[in-house]
Every structure is written in structure tokens, then in C-alpha cells.
Motif scaffolding. Structure first.
Motif: not given
Length: 346
Positions: A225-254
Motif C-alpha cells: 500500500d504505497g500511499n499508506l506506507l509512504g506516510w508512515w515512512l515520511c513521518e519518520r523525519q524529525l525536526p532535526c532533519g534526521g530519520l528514526n526507525g519507529r515512532p517515538e525513537k531518536r534519529e539515526d543516520v542509518c
């Protein structure tokens, strides 16, 4: 080879770049310490008396893959000791066709993929007994379509990806039951559009990359489900610009790779802020000794260095060679191999 490939760009995020955009990109990349990163990677094998070197003994094969692929993306692969690396790879092969993470370790699907990727990177796949390696991989497939990582029986969608990637690179994808393999992966999809390690497991960006890429190789991307998954993925970006792997987790370069690669396959990279992510990655560089860390306050390692550079490639920044978001190998390597399942922009 397309014009974009000649410039080292990635088709997945190809965009109409004006002179001002390119100037802005080059200005941002002034902060990228390429020479330091090359020096960092080349020096890793010389630090044999360090604690870090010994506690990572079990994953040396993957470490070589991360370092060598990063060097290729930087246009510096010829500085690696190819003969030494190829010898190490075959010293890690077992009678059953599989490869281990280091000499005298047990074979595992993870390290078998890394070995095949390294050989592909150096143009040495012809030295492999492909039938033997393929047989090792296929024998790890279970009745439900899943794959175990080794003889001890752990099931994980990471192994589904490793198996399909490896077989496709070897030109032996038809040896496995691909339909069953993708069916198992699809059973791991959750209500949020993401994927876990097994059916019912929590959605995680790393597993999502593995599942989306496995489905792409298996010709079953329509199951996503490209749109649903796309939203989940783009919501991983935090205010610092980095991405996390799951909700409520810290950003990580990997996660710059795990999230971006999936977005690239789904053709939804513009759903995140390109510039903010690039600035986050650059802020995690070690300006003194080279290398990239998970976060700016931590020590660099080859794992995060590779995924940071790979993400900058996926973001279409100039000076980096293009990388295939499905196979995690440079685009020029995939083109030479003529792998049917390689990523295409359209």
C-alpha cells in the motif's frame, strides 16, 4: 547509460535541477569531508589492536561490503586492496556453498549476500560456483516461503531479502519458490502499511526496506500500500532533519538509508525534506578523523559512514555515484550485471 548516471545521480529522485539548485547543493557539500572519509575507511583494517576491531570480528564480511561500497560511491574503490579482499572472501566460504562473517565462523545468509555483493562490486562473480551458492540459499527456504538465516532456524524478513537479492545477483532467482517467498513477506504487513520481522511483529524501517525490496525483486510490489506506507515512512523525519526507525525513537543516520531506499522504490522521496536530511547527515561527520556516526555526539563507524553516503547518493547530491535502492549496490554495477530486477526510474 543515461545522462543522469554519467553525473552520478540516482534516477529514483531525478528532478529538473536548475543552476541555482546545483549551486546550492555544491555549497552544502563544501562541508562534506570526502578525503577524511576515504582515509577513515582505508585505516579500518590497520587498527587490529583495538577493542572495536575484535568485538566486530563476527561481521567482518559485512564490514568490508559497507566500506567497499562506500568507496565506490565516492569514486575511490581502486584504493582498496582487491586481491586481499577477494582472498578473504573465499577463505570464508564453506563446503555447503555459504559464507561466514569471518574465517572459521559458521556460514550465514547475511554474510553470503555480503560476499556476493562484494564480488559483484569488484567484477569477480565469475569466480564463484554459482550453482553451489544458490543451492545453499535455496535450502534455507521453508515450506511457508520464509527463509531461515542458518542451520539454527531463525526466521526473519531480512533473510527473505538476503535470499532473493543474492539469487537475483547470481542469476538463479528461478531456483527458489519466489511466489511463496513474496507471499510470506506480504503476510508481515501491518495495519499502518509497514512490515515487521515476522507476521504480527512491529513495523520497523529496517524491516520495511527489506520487505519492499524483496517484493520488488519478486515482482510483487503491487502488494504494497504505497500511499499508506509512504506516510508512515515520511513521518519518520524529525525536526532535526534526521530519520528514526519507529515512532517515538531518536534519529539515526542509518535510517537515512532504510527509509530513503523504501521511499525511492515507491518513488516518494519528495515526501521528506531533502535538504534537512542532508544537513543532519553532514552534522554527524567526524571532521578530524573522518567517518560518520549515528548522531553527532557519537563515534563514527563504517556502518553509518556507508549508509550516510548512500543516502546522499539517493538524495541526488552531485559528486556521488548512483546507488540502486533495491540491491544496495552502485547502479553501474547493476547495469553491467544486467540484473532484470534492478531499479528503474520509470
Amino acid at each position: 547509460m543515461s545522462e543522469g548516471d554519467e553525473k552520478g545521480t540516482t534516477p529514483s529522485v531525478a528532478r529538473k535541477e536548475g543552476a541555482n539548485d546545483k549551486k546550492k547543493d555544491l555549497e552544502l557539500l563544501k562541508g562534506f569531508t570526502k578525503a577524511k572519509h576515504v582515509e577513515f575507511i582505508l585505516g579500518l583494517d590497520k587498527k587490529t589492536d583495538t577493542f572495536e576491531y575484535h568485538i566486530t570480528e563476527h561481521l567482518r564480511m559485512s564490514g568490508i561490503y559497507w566500506g567497499a561500497t562506500c568507496m565506490d560511491l565516492l569514486g575511490e574503490l581502486d584504493k582498496m586492496d582487491k586481491a586481499k579482499i577477494i582472498k578473504f572472501i573465499f577463505d570464508c566460504q564453506h563446503k555447503n556453498g555459504g559464507f561466514s562473517g569471518n574465517i572459521n565462523h559458521d556460514p550465514h545468509l547475511l554474510y553470503t549476500l555480503s560476499a556476493v555483493q562484494i564480488l559483484a562490486l569488484f567484477g569477480e562473480l565469475h569466480k564463484l560456483d554459482k550453482e553451489k551458492v544458490a543451492a545453499y540459499v535455496v535450502n534455507l527456504q521453508q515450506k511457508d516461503g520464509s527463509f531461515i538465516g542458518d542451520k539454527w532456524g531463525e526466521v526473519d524478513t531480512r533473510f527473505s531479502y538476503c535470499a532473493l537479492n543474492c539469487l537475483a545477483l547470481l542469476g538463479k532467482l528461478d531456483k527458489a519458490d519466489v511466489k511463496k517467498a513474496t507471499s510470506f513477506v506480504s503476510k508481515c504487513r501491518n495495519f499502518d502499511g509497514g512490515y515487521g520481522a515476522v507476521p504480527g511483529a512491529e513495523s520497523h524501517a529496517g524491516q520495511i526496506f527489506c520487505c519492499v525490496a524483496a517484493l520488488a525483486i519478486g515482482g510483487a510490489l503491487d502488494d504494497v500500500d504505497g500511499n499508506l506506507l509512504g506516510w508512515w515512512l515520511c513521518e519518520r523525519q524529525l525536526p532535526c532533519g534526521g530519520l528514526n526507525g519507529r515512532p517515538e525513537k531518536r534519529e539515526d543516520v542509518c535510517y537515512s538509508w532504510w527509509v530513503l531506499s523504501a521511499l525511492s522504490i515507491l518513488k516518494k522521496v519528495p515526501w521528506i525534506s531533502r535538504e534537512k536530511l542532508a544537513k543532519f547527515i553532514l552534522a554527524c561527520q567526524d571532521d578530524k578523523d573522518g567517518g560518520i556516526s549515528d548522531r553527532s555526539e557519537n563515534m563514527p563507524d563504517v556502518f553509518h559512514t556507508f549508509f550516510g553516503v548512500a543516502a546522499l547518493s539517493l538524495l541526488d547530491y552531485p559528486t556521488f555515484r548512483a546507488i540502486d535502492p533495491i540491491f544496495a549496490l552502485p547502479t553501474h554495477v547493476m547495469e553491467k550485471l544486467q540484473v532484470e530486477q534492478r531499479f528503474r526510474a520509470s
